[in-house]
Design a protein around this motif. Structure first.
Motif, PDB file in Angstrom:
ATOM      1  N   ALA A  44       0.836  -1.206   0.000  1.00  0.00           N
ATOM      2  CA  ALA A  44       0.000   0.000   0.000  1.00  0.00           C
ATOM      3  C   ALA A  44       0.868   1.252   0.000  1.00  0.00           C
ATOM      4  O   ALA A  44       1.828   1.351   0.765  1.00  0.00           O
ATOM      5  N   GLY A  45       0.523   2.204  -0.859  1.00  0.00           N
ATOM      6  CA  GLY A  45       1.199   3.496  -0.866  1.00  0.00           C
ATOM      7  C   GLY A  45       0.602   4.401   0.188  1.00  0.00           C
ATOM      8  O   GLY A  45      -0.128   3.925   1.076  1.00  0.00           O
ATOM      9  N   PRO A  46       0.849   5.694   0.175  1.00  0.00           N
ATOM     10  CA  PRO A  46       1.666   6.368  -0.846  1.00  0.00           C
ATOM     11  C   PRO A  46       3.146   6.043  -0.696  1.00  0.00           C
ATOM     12  O   PRO A  46       3.598   5.593   0.355  1.00  0.00           O
ATOM     13  N   TYR A  47       3.892   6.326  -1.763  1.00  0.00           N
ATOM     14  CA  TYR A  47       5.313   6.006  -1.788  1.00  0.00           C
ATOM     15  C   TYR A  47       6.144   7.279  -1.865  1.00  0.00           C
ATOM     16  O   TYR A  47       5.793   8.223  -2.576  1.00  0.00           O
ATOM     17  N   GLN A  48       7.228   7.269  -1.108  1.00  0.00           N
ATOM     18  CA  GLN A  48       8.204   8.344  -1.178  1.00  0.00           C
ATOM     19  C   GLN A  48       9.593   7.747  -0.965  1.00  0.00           C
ATOM     20  O   GLN A  48       9.728   6.527  -0.848  1.00  0.00           O
ATOM     21  N   GLN A  49      10.594   8.596  -0.974  1.00  0.00           N
ATOM     22  CA  GLN A  49      11.948   8.106  -0.739  1.00  0.00           C
ATOM     23  C   GLN A  49      11.975   7.278   0.548  1.00  0.00           C
ATOM     24  O   GLN A  49      11.428   7.684   1.573  1.00  0.00           O
ATOM     25  N   GLY A  50      12.612   6.087   0.457  1.00  0.00           N
ATOM     26  CA  GLY A  50      12.716   5.221   1.627  1.00  0.00           C
ATOM     27  C   GLY A  50      11.580   4.241   1.802  1.00  0.00           C
ATOM     28  O   GLY A  50      11.664   3.333   2.648  1.00  0.00           O
ATOM     29  N   SER A  51      10.497   4.386   1.020  1.00  0.00           N
ATOM     30  CA  SER A  51       9.354   3.478   1.162  1.00  0.00           C
ATOM     31  C   SER A  51       9.703   2.068   0.688  1.00  0.00           C
ATOM     32  O   SER A  51      10.559   1.869  -0.174  1.00  0.00           O
ATOM     33  N   THR A  75      13.103  -6.477 -13.974  1.00  0.00           N
ATOM     34  CA  THR A  75      13.923  -5.329 -14.381  1.00  0.00           C
ATOM     35  C   THR A  75      13.423  -4.072 -13.672  1.00  0.00           C
ATOM     36  O   THR A  75      12.593  -3.320 -14.200  1.00  0.00           O
ATOM     37  N   PRO A  76      13.914  -3.819 -12.452  1.00  0.00           N
ATOM     38  CA  PRO A  76      13.478  -2.613 -11.734  1.00  0.00           C
ATOM     39  C   PRO A  76      14.178  -1.377 -12.293  1.00  0.00           C
ATOM     40  O   PRO A  76      15.336  -1.431 -12.712  1.00  0.00           O
ATOM     41  N   GLN A  77      13.462  -0.264 -12.302  1.00  0.00           N
ATOM     42  CA  GLN A  77      14.067   1.007 -12.702  1.00  0.00           C
ATOM     43  C   GLN A  77      15.115   1.411 -11.670  1.00  0.00           C
ATOM     44  O   GLN A  77      15.000   1.089 -10.483  1.00  0.00           O
ATOM     45  N   GLU A  78      16.140   2.120 -12.119  1.00  0.00           N
ATOM     46  CA  GLU A  78      17.119   2.651 -11.179  1.00  0.00           C
ATOM     47  C   GLU A  78      16.399   3.558 -10.179  1.00  0.00           C
ATOM     48  O   GLU A  78      15.596   4.407 -10.561  1.00  0.00           O
ATOM     49  N   GLY A  79      16.678   3.335  -8.921  1.00  0.00           N
ATOM     50  CA  GLY A  79      15.950   4.031  -7.862  1.00  0.00           C
ATOM     51  C   GLY A  79      15.262   3.045  -6.944  1.00  0.00           C
ATOM     52  O   GLY A  79      14.795   3.406  -5.866  1.00  0.00           O
ATOM     53  N   LEU A  80      15.192   1.771  -7.393  1.00  0.00           N
ATOM     54  CA  LEU A  80      14.662   0.684  -6.569  1.00  0.00           C
ATOM     55  C   LEU A  80      15.823  -0.218  -6.150  1.00  0.00           C
ATOM     56  O   LEU A  80      16.622  -0.642  -6.992  1.00  0.00           O
ATOM     57  N   THR A  81      15.902  -0.512  -4.866  1.00  0.00           N
ATOM     58  CA  THR A  81      16.958  -1.380  -4.340  1.00  0.00           C
ATOM     59  C   THR A  81      16.335  -2.659  -3.790  1.00  0.00           C
ATOM     60  O   THR A  81      15.397  -2.604  -2.977  1.00  0.00           O
ATOM     61  N   THR A 112       3.692 -17.986  -7.912  1.00  0.00           N
ATOM     62  CA  THR A 112       3.893 -16.567  -7.590  1.00  0.00           C
ATOM     63  C   THR A 112       5.282 -16.359  -6.994  1.00  0.00           C
ATOM     64  O   THR A 112       5.817 -17.223  -6.297  1.00  0.00           O
ATOM     65  N   ILE A 113       5.825 -15.192  -7.300  1.00  0.00           N
ATOM     66  CA  ILE A 113       7.103 -14.761  -6.727  1.00  0.00           C
ATOM     67  C   ILE A 113       6.891 -13.343  -6.203  1.00  0.00           C
ATOM     68  O   ILE A 113       6.465 -12.453  -6.950  1.00  0.00           O
ATOM     69  N   VAL A 114       7.155 -13.145  -4.929  1.00  0.00           N
ATOM     70  CA  VAL A 114       6.981 -11.827  -4.309  1.00  0.00           C
ATOM     71  C   VAL A 114       8.356 -11.190  -4.147  1.00  0.00           C
ATOM     72  O   VAL A 114       9.251 -11.762  -3.523  1.00  0.00           O
ATOM     73  N   LEU A 115       8.511  -9.998  -4.726  1.00  0.00           N
ATOM     74  CA  LEU A 115       9.776  -9.272  -4.668  1.00  0.00           C
ATOM     75  C   LEU A 115       9.579  -7.980  -3.881  1.00  0.00           C
ATOM     76  O   LEU A 115       8.615  -7.239  -4.121  1.00  0.00           O
ATOM     77  N   THR A 116      10.492  -7.724  -2.966  1.00  0.00           N
ATOM     78  CA  THR A 116      10.408  -6.517  -2.135  1.00  0.00           C
ATOM     79  C   THR A 116      11.597  -5.609  -2.435  1.00  0.00           C
ATOM     80  O   THR A 116      12.747  -6.059  -2.460  1.00  0.00           O
ATOM     81  N   TYR A 117      11.285  -4.327  -2.666  1.00  0.00           N
ATOM     82  CA  TYR A 117      12.302  -3.312  -2.939  1.00  0.00           C
ATOM     83  C   TYR A 117      12.082  -2.127  -1.997  1.00  0.00           C
ATOM     84  O   TYR A 117      10.994  -1.956  -1.439  1.00  0.00           O
ATOM     85  N   THR A 118      13.115  -1.299  -1.858  1.00  0.00           N
ATOM     86  CA  THR A 118      12.932   0.014  -1.232  1.00  0.00           C
ATOM     87  C   THR A 118      13.283   1.086  -2.257  1.00  0.00           C
ATOM     88  O   THR A 118      14.118   0.871  -3.148  1.00  0.00           O
ATOM     89  N   ILE A 119      12.620   2.221  -2.108  1.00  0.00           N
ATOM     90  CA  ILE A 119      12.921   3.363  -2.977  1.00  0.00           C
ATOM     91  C   ILE A 119      14.130   4.090  -2.392  1.00  0.00           C
ATOM     92  O   ILE A 119      14.171   4.400  -1.201  1.00  0.00           O
ATOM     93  N   ASP A 120      15.119   4.343  -3.239  1.00  0.00           N
ATOM     94  CA  ASP A 120      16.358   4.973  -2.775  1.00  0.00           C
ATOM     95  C   ASP A 120      16.069   6.319  -2.114  1.00  0.00           C
ATOM     96  O   ASP A 120      15.203   7.087  -2.567  1.00  0.00           O
ATOM     97  N   ALA A 121      16.836   6.604  -1.070  1.00  0.00           N
ATOM     98  CA  ALA A 121      16.635   7.838  -0.294  1.00  0.00           C
ATOM     99  C   ALA A 121      16.931   9.091  -1.102  1.00  0.00           C
ATOM    100  O   ALA A 121      16.484  10.185  -0.747  1.00  0.00           O
ATOM    101  N   THR A 122      17.666   8.936  -2.203  1.00  0.00           N
ATOM    102  CA  THR A 122      18.010  10.107  -3.023  1.00  0.00           C
ATOM    103  C   THR A 122      17.292  10.109  -4.372  1.00  0.00           C
ATOM    104  O   THR A 122      17.627  10.918  -5.243  1.00  0.00           O
TER     105      THR A 122
END
Length: 459
Positions: A44-51, A75-81, A112-122
């Motif tokens: 669930a969002g909302p999403y911001q840096q660090g989410s 293939t995650p976009q740069e900004g997802l870790t 199903t495959i569940v993938l978890t990422y964080t949004i980069d702080a910058t």
């Protein structure tokens, strides 16, 4: 033919086991190899840096044929870790954070495959894309090709987005927010000629980097610029009151130290200095560089928003008039002699003075002859009362009074007193409404500096 034997036996000797008491037919069975991949955001969002963002990949065997050797690439976009992966079956192997293999997937089955990422702080964008695709399998898929990507229309529907690949976008909330604060960082007290140091602190409170920042300082008249100093190379002094900051990343702070002196002739009791961010490259969430403190930009009921600040300093001023009296003629003195007195009125304070009244009080036995002043500001109201229209700080005004000693004077000395009896200020050590009988400056003597008297001997 022989009913006791089958087609494996040539019963009629024609070289074939297919005798006329037996027959067989083949039918074709249509099979479909069809793998499908879908991707969904399941956090669930909302999403911001660090989410944290959770994506669920669903791989389904829509065909009639069992499949094996399936490879899935994320293939995650740069900004997802990448943080972690989780699969609901034992058939999945994590080859790398972005590559997964499924050993087998029978017709109709789902993995199903569940993938978890964080949004980069910058991360500086306002959206993030994450794509996934089946990049290898063991069959000939009816409507997709694992060797091509979304740039290829594999199923002929006019779109490159085929059912073996999917991608999703998430919005990323970003804030552009610059703040300016101003503080006096020198020590008072302050008076005319004092040096005052102001420190401007510009902070990027937002999530977005900022650039092209212009800061304008607005000192009140009475402050004269001396120098500026910044703690970084990003600051350029355009003029003594305008500074630019090339770049200020999220969370960074830039300080600018400005030094002024208080003008030697400043007459007020306080000085204001304001500063504001007057230009930037973003849409600030709670302020507007094109408006000033007269506009409430953040809706809090006050025009003092966080991109502007101002400070007041008290300026100590002194109102201090002094009067001295001297005999400037030569004795000895006898009945009929002429006596010249010079009154010197000096503004010893820092404030200009006006509306000054001087009263001369000669002892009986002295008769007024004439007065003479060294400036046009003096008016003779009467032989004993004179007004000075204005006397600036540090200025002096003299009034020369001439008397004669009466021909019948019987004493051996004569006194002549003078006093400032009116002015337009609050004198620091005297009071024009009281005379020499009152100790106005607390020194134990009634002879204060707004009054003086002299004695002459009379032979």
């Amino acid at each position: 033919s022989d009913p006791t034997t089958g087609p494996e036996t040539d019963e009629d000797g024609d070289g074939s086991g297919d005798d006329d008491d037996e027959d067989n037919v083949d039918i074709p069975v249509e099979q479909v190899y069809d793998l499908e991949l879908s991707k969904a955001v399941t956090s669930a969002g909302p999403y911001q840096q660090g989410s944290t963002v959770e994506y669920t990949l669903t791989i389904t065997n829509d065909g009639s044929l069992n499949a094996a050797g399936i490879e899935v690439t994320d293939t995650p976009q740069e900004g997802l870790t990448f943080v972690s992966s989780d699969a609901d079956g034992v058939a999945v192997t994590e080859v790398s954070p972005t590559v997964y293999t499924i050993a087998a997937l029978a017709q109709g089955e789902t993995q199903t495959i569940v993938l978890t990422y964080t949004i980069d702080a910058t991360f500086q964008g306002t959206s993030l894309n994450n794509a996934a695709e089946i990049t290898e399998d063991d069959g000939d898929d009816v409507d997709s090709d694992p060797t091509t990507g979304p740039e290829t229309d594999e199923d002929g529907d006019g779109s490159g987005d085929d059912d073996d690949e999917d991608n999703v976008d998430i919005p990323v909330e970003q804030v552009y927010d610059l703040e300016l604060s101003k503080a006096v960082t020198s020590a008072g007290p302050y008076q005319q000629g004092s040096t005052v140091e102001y420190t401007l602190t510009i902070t990027n409170d937002g999530s977005l980097n900022a650039a092209g920042i212009e800061v304008t300082d607005t000192p009140q008249e009475g402050l004269t610029f001396v120098s500026s100093d910044a703690d970084g190379v990003a600051v350029t002094e355009v003029s003594p009151t305008v500074y630019t900051i090339a770049a200020l990343a999220q969370g960074e702070t830039q300080t600018i130290v400005l030094t002024y002196t208080i003008d030697a002739t400043f007459q007020g009791t306080s000085l204001n200095n304001a500063a504001e961010i007057t230009e930037d490259d973003g849409d600030d969430v709670d302020s507007d560089p094109t408006t000033g403190p007269e506009t409430d930009e953040d809706g809090d009921g006050s025009g003092d928003d966080d991109d502007e600040d101002n400070v007041d300093i008290p300026v100590e001023q002194v109102y201090d008039l002094e009067l001295s009296k001297a005999v400037t003629s030569a004795g000895p003195y006898t009945q009929g002699s002429t006596v010249e007195y010079t009154l010197t009125i000096t503004n010893d304070g820092s404030l200009n003075a006006a509306g000054i009244e001087v009263t001369d009080t000669p002892q009986e036995g002295l008769t007024f002859v004439s007065s003479d002043a060294d400036g046009v500001a003096v008016t003779e109201v009467s032989p004993t009362v004179y007004t000075i229209a204005a006397l600036a700080q540090g200025e002096t005004q003299t009034i020369v009074l001439t008397y004669t000693i009466d021909a019948t004077f019987q004493g051996t000395s004569l006194n002549n007193a003078a006093e400032i009896t009116e002015d337009d200020g609050d004198d620091v050590d005297s009071d024009p409404t009281t005379g020499p009988e009152t100790d106005e400056d607390g020194d134990g003597s009634g002879d204060d500096d707004d009054e003086d008297n002299v004695d002459i001997p009379v032979e």
